[in-house]
Write a protein that holds these residues in place. Structure first.
Motif, short mmCIF file in Angstrom:
data_model
loop_
_atom_site.label_atom_id
_atom_site.label_comp_id
_atom_site.label_asym_id
_atom_site.label_seq_id
_atom_site.Cartn_x
_atom_site.Cartn_y
_atom_site.Cartn_z
N GLY A 18 32.15 -17.08 -8.00
CA GLY A 18 31.67 -15.71 -8.12
C GLY A 18 30.29 -15.55 -8.73
N ARG A 19 29.61 -16.67 -8.99
CA ARG A 19 28.26 -16.59 -9.57
C ARG A 19 27.24 -17.17 -8.60
N MET A 73 43.20 -11.90 -14.20
CA MET A 73 42.99 -13.35 -14.06
C MET A 73 42.07 -13.72 -12.90
N VAL A 74 41.84 -12.81 -11.97
CA VAL A 74 41.08 -13.17 -10.76
C VAL A 74 39.74 -12.45 -10.73
N LEU A 75 38.71 -13.26 -10.91
CA LEU A 75 37.35 -12.75 -10.89
C LEU A 75 36.75 -13.07 -9.51
N GLY A 76 36.39 -12.04 -8.74
CA GLY A 76 35.81 -12.27 -7.41
C GLY A 76 34.31 -12.49 -7.49
N LEU A 77 33.63 -11.63 -8.25
CA LEU A 77 32.17 -11.75 -8.44
C LEU A 77 31.88 -11.60 -9.93
N ASP A 78 30.91 -12.37 -10.40
CA ASP A 78 30.66 -12.43 -11.83
C ASP A 78 29.18 -12.16 -12.11
N ALA A 114 0.83 -1.21 0.00
CA ALA A 114 0.00 0.00 0.00
C ALA A 114 0.86 1.25 0.00
N ALA A 115 2.04 1.18 0.62
CA ALA A 115 2.91 2.36 0.71
C ALA A 115 3.74 2.56 -0.55
N GLY A 116 3.57 1.65 -1.52
CA GLY A 116 4.35 1.76 -2.75
C GLY A 116 5.36 0.65 -2.81
N PRO A 117 6.20 0.66 -3.85
CA PRO A 117 7.15 -0.41 -4.00
C PRO A 117 8.15 -0.44 -2.84
N GLU A 118 8.42 -1.62 -2.33
CA GLU A 118 9.34 -1.72 -1.20
C GLU A 118 10.77 -1.64 -1.73
N VAL A 119 11.57 -0.75 -1.13
CA VAL A 119 12.97 -0.63 -1.53
C VAL A 119 13.74 -1.73 -0.80
N PRO A 120 14.49 -2.56 -1.51
CA PRO A 120 15.23 -3.61 -0.81
C PRO A 120 16.26 -3.00 0.14
N ALA A 121 16.52 -3.70 1.24
CA ALA A 121 17.58 -3.24 2.15
C ALA A 121 18.91 -3.26 1.41
N ILE A 122 19.14 -4.33 0.64
CA ILE A 122 20.38 -4.46 -0.13
C ILE A 122 20.01 -4.85 -1.56
N ARG A 123 20.58 -4.18 -2.51
CA ARG A 123 20.41 -4.59 -3.91
C ARG A 123 21.77 -4.64 -4.59
N LEU A 124 22.08 -5.77 -5.18
CA LEU A 124 23.26 -5.85 -6.06
C LEU A 124 22.72 -5.93 -7.48
N SER A 125 23.17 -5.03 -8.31
CA SER A 125 22.67 -4.97 -9.67
C SER A 125 23.83 -5.23 -10.63
N ARG A 126 23.84 -6.45 -11.16
CA ARG A 126 24.85 -6.87 -12.13
C ARG A 126 26.29 -6.55 -11.67
N VAL A 127 26.59 -6.97 -10.46
CA VAL A 127 27.90 -6.63 -9.87
C VAL A 127 28.97 -7.63 -10.33
N THR A 128 30.00 -7.10 -10.93
CA THR A 128 31.19 -7.89 -11.27
C THR A 128 32.38 -7.25 -10.56
N LYS A 129 33.21 -8.12 -9.94
CA LYS A 129 34.45 -7.63 -9.34
C LYS A 129 35.61 -8.42 -9.93
N GLY A 148 29.09 -21.49 -0.01
CA GLY A 148 29.92 -21.75 -1.19
C GLY A 148 31.30 -22.17 -0.75
N LYS A 149 31.99 -22.83 -1.65
CA LYS A 149 33.34 -23.27 -1.37
C LYS A 149 34.24 -22.09 -1.01
N SER A 150 35.35 -22.41 -0.39
CA SER A 150 36.37 -21.39 -0.17
C SER A 150 36.76 -20.79 -1.51
N GLY A 151 36.77 -19.45 -1.56
CA GLY A 151 37.15 -18.78 -2.81
C GLY A 151 35.99 -18.54 -3.76
N SER A 152 34.76 -18.87 -3.32
CA SER A 152 33.61 -18.71 -4.23
C SER A 152 33.11 -17.26 -4.29
N GLY A 153 33.56 -16.42 -3.36
CA GLY A 153 33.20 -15.00 -3.43
C GLY A 153 32.35 -14.49 -2.29
#
Ligand SMILES: Nc1ncnc2c1ncn2[C@@H]1O[C@H](COP(=O)(O)OP(=O)(O)OP(=O)(O)O)[C@@H](O)[C@H]1O
Length: 285
Positions: free
Chosen positions: A232-233, A24-29, A4-19, A45-50
């Motif tokens: 990272g995915r 050679m080292v991709l942290g997030l994909d 009723a108050a409108g669209p709820e804003v997420p507390a956290i949003r990641l939008s297509r984040v790549t690090k 996730g496994k060690s090193g998964s991000g």
């Protein structure tokens, strides 16, 4: 979600984040995630998964190579100076190794989470305003440690030290708590205590908790939602109620470098597996 108050804003949003740390080292994909206020989300996730890399993007300890991270609608990559300090004040963090100052009391450690309140350059419990000391005592009470307030922190058990660290993270009244393997150094009983306390406080304060864990059974007992990372995915995104340990294990066992679409399920979508979900471990839900 629209209410009723409108669209709820997420507390956290990641939008297509790549690090990309190095070529050679991709942290997030290419990670996209919306986390609603008051929910408890566990990253597995496994060690090193991000997992740590993802957590550290939320309070801008890392910046994405591309994409954006928003906290309550504010793009954390765009804020500077005082705005950045305010943003970080609203995001508490706890770590595997507690990071307490050992030779001061539990109470002073909790007060130190509110360094802005210090009345001068000298450190010491009595340099904090009485309102801050009272608040810190209340928080120690909430984590079950009021009677240990004046004990040296390095004489507390690991579980007690982590509870002090939680109280310290809460003193600035954050709306988001990031926890990077908070029970990795603890025995099963202390782990259950710490996760039970976090669950209770998250419910009482509508605190959004984003936590990395290695133990699936704790994740199923603590989380509303489980996000599985591999290289990272996001390879699994599911309501904890709809997940069992065997299926969660697939995050670890599936061959690397493949995308198993059967693991990728929208959070909250009811699954037939819910009927077969095992009893939860003894954590408050
Ligand atoms: N500061 C950094 N510089 C370069 N590479 C990094 C850095 N931080 C993380 N990485 C790399 O990014 C990837 C993800 O690391 P991350 O620490 O996020 O994994 P994790 O899932 O938290 O692992 P763990 O469970 O062992 O803590 C790994 O390949 C890691 O080596």
């Amino acid at each position: 979600m629209i209410n009723a108050a409108g669209p709820e804003v997420p507390a956290i949003r990641l939008s297509r984040v790549t690090k990309r740390f190095t070529p050679m080292v991709l942290g997030l994909d290419d990670i996209s995630l919306d986390i609603s206020s008051g929910t408890r989300v566990v990253l597995l996730g496994k060690s090193g998964s991000g997992k740590s890399t993802l957590l550290r993007h939320v309070n801008r300890l890392h910046s994405p190579t591309s994409g954006a991270v928003l906290v309550h609608g504010t793009d954390v990559g765009t804020v500077r100076g005082r705005q950045l300090r305010d943003l970080r004040r609203g995001i508490g963090m706890v770590f595997q190794n507690f990071h307490l100052v050992g030779n001061i009391s539990a109470l002073e450690n909790v007060c130190s989470g509110n360094l802005g309140a210090l009345r001068g350059p000298r450190v010491g419990l009595w340099m904090y305003p009485s309102a801050v000391r009272r608040h810190a005592l209340d928080l120690l009470d909430r984590v079950g440690l009021a009677e240990r307030a004046y004990q040296r922190s390095d004489t507390l058990s690991g579980g007690q030290q982590q509870r002090v660290a939680i109280a310290r993270a809460l003193i600035q009244q954050p709306s988001v708590l990031l926890a990077d393997e908070p029970v990795a150094s603890l025995d099963p009983e202390s782990s259950a205590d710490v996760l039970g306390i976090l669950t209770r406080i998250s419910k009482e304060d509508r605190l959004t908790v984003l936590m990395s864990l290695h133990q699936i059974e704790y994740a199923l007992g603590f989380a509303d939602r489980i996000v599985g990372l591999r290289e990272g995915r996001v390879v699994l995104d599911e309501s904890a109620l709809n997940l069992d340990a065997e299926r969660a294990m697939q995050i670890y066992s599936a061959a690397t470098g493949t995308t198993d679409d059967s693991l990728t399920v929208a959070a909250g979508v009811p699954q037939p597996l819910a009927a077969h979900a095992p009893a939860r471990p003894g954590l408050a839900r």
